[in-house]
Design a protein around this motif. Sequence first.
Motif, short mmCIF file in Angstrom:
data_model
loop_
_atom_site.label_atom_id
_atom_site.label_comp_id
_atom_site.label_asym_id
_atom_site.label_seq_id
_atom_site.Cartn_x
_atom_site.Cartn_y
_atom_site.Cartn_z
N LEU A 84 0.83 -1.20 0.00
CA LEU A 84 0.00 0.00 0.00
C LEU A 84 0.86 1.25 0.00
N GLU A 88 -3.03 5.55 0.41
CA GLU A 88 -4.03 4.47 0.52
C GLU A 88 -4.14 3.99 1.96
N GLN A 92 -7.48 4.05 4.40
CA GLN A 92 -8.02 2.88 5.06
C GLN A 92 -8.10 3.07 6.58
#
Length: 143
Positions: A84, A88, A92
């Motif tokens: 990731l 990102e 999340q």
Amino acid sequence: MKIFSLPMVLLLCCLLTGIGLATTAQTKDSTNNRGRWGVEGRADKLSDKISRQVGLNRDQYQQIYTINADIIRRMDAIRANTGLQKKERMQQFKALETERSQRFKNVLTASQYKKWNDWEMSKKEHLEEKMEKKRQRKQATRP
């Protein structure tokens, strides 16, 4: 007399070395205990803090603990995912925090939820102030 003193000195050195090694081993063991906690320990610590802030009953505490443990597990999985990108990962994390907030709404009373939300906001403000001071210090030291 010198024959007895040499073995005594050697014995004393060996004894002191053994004590030193044992003390070092104990220090390392206790250091590991203070290191990063497991999921359950972190969930318990966080749930205790929330309980003190908003006054949870036993049933609420257990539900909050379960939510915290689930979110912490999932956050650890995100941290472990090296594929990731930072953006990102942060998205999340935000999504998990939003989910935690929604799940807390179902467990806490309106007044408890307000107390918890106010507490969270004050923590964020404090963190932002701390980061701003750090940025200012960093800029002041640059030529």
